[in-house]
Design a protein around this motif. Structure first.
Motif, PDB file in Angstrom:
ATOM      1  N   GLY A   1     -57.059  -4.266  50.017  1.00 20.38           N
ATOM      2  CA  GLY A   1     -56.515  -3.774  48.663  1.00 20.38           C
ATOM      3  C   GLY A   1     -55.659  -3.423  48.843  1.00 20.38           C
ATOM      4  N   SER A   2     -55.359  -3.461  49.645  1.00 19.95           N
ATOM      5  CA  SER A   2     -53.423  -4.207  50.206  1.00 19.95           C
ATOM      6  C   SER A   2     -52.659  -4.627  49.173  1.00 19.95           C
ATOM      7  CB  SER A   2     -53.029  -4.699  51.510  1.00 19.95           C
ATOM      8  OG  SER A   2     -53.993  -4.388  52.461  1.00 19.95           O
ATOM      9  N   VAL A   3     -51.455  -4.524  48.105  1.00 19.88           N
ATOM     10  CA  VAL A   3     -50.663  -4.401  47.526  1.00 19.88           C
ATOM     11  C   VAL A   3     -48.757  -4.356  47.865  1.00 19.88           C
ATOM     12  CG1 VAL A   3     -52.011  -3.871  45.283  1.00 19.88           C
ATOM     13  CG2 VAL A   3     -50.639  -2.297  46.267  1.00 19.88           C
ATOM     14  N   ALA A   4     -48.332  -4.901  47.281  1.00 25.71           N
ATOM     15  CA  ALA A   4     -47.344  -4.846  47.299  1.00 25.71           C
ATOM     16  C   ALA A   4     -45.938  -4.301  45.742  1.00 25.71           C
ATOM     17  CB  ALA A   4     -46.119  -6.480  47.760  1.00 25.71           C
ATOM     18  N   PHE A   5     -45.408  -3.926  45.903  1.00 26.72           N
ATOM     19  CA  PHE A   5     -45.056  -2.958  44.588  1.00 26.72           C
ATOM     20  C   PHE A   5     -43.468  -4.225  43.942  1.00 26.72           C
ATOM     21  CE2 PHE A   5     -47.732   0.485  46.401  1.00 26.72           C
ATOM     22  CZ  PHE A   5     -48.210   0.867  45.159  1.00 26.72           C
ATOM     23  N   VAL A   6     -43.182  -4.337  42.953  1.00 25.47           N
ATOM     24  CA  VAL A   6     -41.934  -4.498  42.032  1.00 25.47           C
ATOM     25  C   VAL A   6     -41.690  -3.360  41.480  1.00 25.47           C
ATOM     26  CG1 VAL A   6     -40.830  -6.379  40.785  1.00 25.47           C
ATOM     27  CG2 VAL A   6     -42.383  -7.193  42.335  1.00 25.47           C
ATOM     28  N   ILE A   7     -40.565  -2.532  41.602  1.00 28.74           N
ATOM     29  CA  ILE A   7     -40.534  -1.977  41.220  1.00 28.74           C
ATOM     30  C   ILE A   7     -38.548  -2.075  40.096  1.00 28.74           C
ATOM     31  CG2 ILE A   7     -39.092   0.706  41.148  1.00 28.74           C
ATOM     32  CD1 ILE A   7     -40.859  -0.031  44.051  1.00 28.74           C
ATOM     33  N   GLU A   8     -38.726  -1.413  39.001  1.00 29.47           N
ATOM     34  CA  GLU A   8     -38.045  -2.114  37.636  1.00 29.47           C
ATOM     35  C   GLU A   8     -37.458  -0.273  37.424  1.00 29.47           C
ATOM     36  OE1 GLU A   8     -38.304  -5.710  35.114  1.00 29.47           O
ATOM     37  OE2 GLU A   8     -39.327  -4.437  35.544  1.00 29.47           O
TER      38      GLU A   8
END
Length: 174
Positions: free
Chosen positions: A120-127
């Motif tokens: 359940g690991s994730v990266a995030f892209v934030i706009e």
């Protein structure tokens, strides 16, 4: 310890709420950030990249500072929930669903599954404000793992083609 505050005006987003364990025996068991020193602001969300203590271990302290909703994958929220129960606390947990964008104030958040030593690991892209920020969280490039357990590099490449203004990168063993 991992914890990153993004802020635009008074609007805030916290990525991870980790603790640190001293590398020497000095009588201190763990160290946590003093979130109160960050002062007031509108916290729209706390995003968790994965369930390791150096990323979720100070969640009780972060929630004492701000009662924002906490986002993570089902596995990560399960681990975080146990930590909060031990502290006698509750939080508004919101499960991250693949492909579903999170709208948190002026922040538009996309999650990208990544390989790591915990599910359940994730990266995030934030706009936000015309900028694109990539926060990798911890990840690894497990080329010999089954395809479903590998970091999807094409997803990162797609954001790269679109344009990333700022990247915060971390990688297991880097």
């Amino acid at each position: 310890m991992n914890s990153l505050l993004l802020q635009t005006g008074e609007d805030r987003l916290l990525i991870d709420a980790g603790q640190m364990f001293p590398e020497w025996d000095n009588g201190v068991e763990r160290m946590v950030p003093d979130y109160g020193r960050l002062g007031p602001g509108r916290m729209h969300a706390i995003l968790l990249t994965h369930g390791h203590e150096d990323h979720i271990g100070s969640l009780p302290q972060a929630l004492q500072w701000s009662k924002a909703p906490v986002y993570g994958t089902r596995f990560t929220l399960g681990l975080a929930g146990r930590s909060l129960a031990d502290a006698g606390m509750e939080a508004e947990f919101r499960t991250i669903e693949p492909g579903v964008v999170i709208e948190a104030g002026p922040f538009r958040v996309h999650s990208l599954p990544v390989a790591h030593s915990t599910p359940g690991s994730v990266a995030f892209v934030i706009e936000c404000g015309g900028l694109v920020i990539l926060h990798t969280g911890d990840f690894k490039l497990a080329k010999t793992a089954p395809a479903a357990d590998r970091t999807n590099l094409e997803a990162f490449a797609e954001w790269g083609r679109r344009g990333v203004d700022l990247m915060f990168g971390d990688s297991t063993g880097a």
